[in-house]
Every structure is written in structure tokens, then in C-alpha cells.
Design a protein around this motif. Structure first.
Motif: not given
Length: 243
Positions: A217-223, A195-199, A204-206
Motif C-alpha cells: 500500500e501507499s504510505y498514509p499522509a504524515p500529517n 520515526s523517520y516517518y514523522w521527521a 523523511r524524503d532523504r
């Protein structure tokens, strides 16, 4: 287990790590011993959690035995840093020294409390020791063989994934060994990201610290639009590398 043996086993966990353990595999299963808090024991979460721990860990580390610790753990409260990251590790170390009710194993010693899994800190881990909130939510999950490995986001699923996350840390997994992917019109987060991905961006950055997917792969954009989905197994490509 005495204190010297326990600390030696913890040192081996740090050195070998969850993924490296398979290269040194023996016929002995990895033991995850789970203690519920006194309040958590009312929901009997260990039986339900056992299936999810085995299904997630065995493809990575080989045979896994999930045991219920004897009795339950009295706590002044069901969450918070003082309980999860200080009181519980001290109880485990005292048990390894022959004091108190905790008889630790050289795998993972997991405390499950009835705290709110949506309130941070919801979990904690250090080598060989883990703690997670959300016992009543875990108890509401279906048996592992009745649902798919990827499920829609819900509090019960998030609490179950939290236990996998903290056990992974206790065995040497890092957030960098998680994955977030787009699939079936949604965003799927594996246990080591969770769930950190949607924090909130600062959280999330920390926690993720600019990490990329274990799969490259790169993470998709959280939004990005789409439904939130949780994976109840560790990332495929991480598992595949160590089979």
C-alpha cells in the motif's frame, strides 16, 4: 573470530540478506552480540533489549541468540557520527584481527550507548555492525511479554525500535522493507521506517526516498490526524513471505 572469517561472514550477510537467510537456515542461531558503552552499562540495557530483539527477529530468521559482549566500551562521547559510524566499526574490525577487547560474531555486533536517541545521527549500521543510542530509555521499557507489539509513541519505545532498525540494516533490511499503516485511530510505523516517518520533510524524503510499504500500500499522509504508534516487530507481510 579472525579477520578473514569475520569479513567472509559479512560478505555472506550482504549476499543473502536478512530475508534470504531463512532459505539457507541451519540449526545454528543467529547471534546478536551487544556491547554497552561504559555509561550505558550503568542502566543494564542488554537484558531488556534481548527480549525485543528475539521477538522481532525470530519470526524472520529463525532461532536468535542475544549475547552480552564482555565488559563495556569506553567512548569519548555517547553519540555523533564519529563514534557511531567510524570508531565502533573500527573497533569491531580490530577485534576481528585479534586486537582490542571486542570479539565479534558473524551475526550482528551491536553497540548501545547512552546518547540521546532524539538527536541525529542516533544510529548507524553496515553489514554485521550496528550502533544505537538510547540505553537509559531502553532500560525503562517493560519486559517484552508485558506489552503489545504495537505501542504508543514514547522515547523508550522509539529507542527500542531504533535498535531493531539498525540490527535490521546490519542484516540486510532496507527502509523499503518497512511499513506504515493506519490502525486503531493512529498511524503505526514498523522498525525499518520508524520515526523517520514523522521527521521533517527533507529528512523523511532523504531517508525513505519515496519508498512504499513493504505490504504494497501507499504510505498514509504524515500529517493525517491520529496518534503516533510504533510497531516493535518487523512488517507482517515481510515476515509471512519467509515463513
Amino acid at each position: 573470530m579472525n579477520r578473514r572469517a569475520f569479513l567472509g561472514a559479512v560478505g555472506a550477510t550482504v549476499s543473502v540478506g536478512l530475508l534470504g537467510r531463512r532459505a539457507f537456515a541451519t540449526e545454528d542461531p543467529l547471534v546478536v552480540r551487544v556491547w554497552p558503552s561504559t555509561r550505558a552499562a550503568e542502566h543494564e540495557p542488554v537484558g531488556r533489549l534481548r527480549g525485543y530483539l528475539v521477538a522481532a527477529l525470530e519470526p524472520v530468521v529463525g532461532p536468535v541468540a542475544v549475547q552480552r559482549g564482555e565488559g563495556s566500551v569506553d567512548l569519548p562521547r555517547e553519540g555523533g557520527r564519529q563514534v557511531l559510524s567510524r570508531r565502533w566499526p573500527r573497533r569491531v574490525l580490530l577485534g576481528a584481527s585479534g586486537f582490542g577487547q571486542i570479539n565479534p560474531v558473524d551475526g550482528v555486533n551491536l553497540l548501545v550507548t547512552d546518547g540521546d536517541p532524539t538527536v541525529q545521527p542516533a544510529g548507524f549500521a553496515r553489514p554485521g555492525v550496528a550502533a544505537a543510542t538510547g540505553a537509559s530509555a531502553v532500560a525503562r521499557m517493560p519486559p517484552v511479554d508485558e506489552i503489545d507489539p504495537v505501542v504508543p509513541y514514547s522515547i523508550p519505545a522509539a529507542a527500542t525500535q531504533l535498535a531493531l532498525h539498525e540490527c535490521g540494516h546490519a542484516l540486510g533490511f532496507t527502509h523499503e522493507q518497512g511499513s506504515v499503516t493506519e490502525s486503531e485511530g493512529g498511524i503505526v510505523s514498523s522498525p525499518m521506517v520508524g520515526s523517520y516517518y514523522w521527521a521533517r520533510p527533507a529528512v523523511r524524503d532523504r531517508q525513505l526516498n519515496g519508498a512504499e510499504n513493504a505490504c504494497g500500500e501507499s504510505y498514509p499522509a504524515p500529517n493525517l490526524g491520529g496518534k503516533r504508534r510504533l510497531r516493535l516487530r518487523y512488517a507482517d507481510c515481510v515476515t509471512d513471505r519467509h515463513q
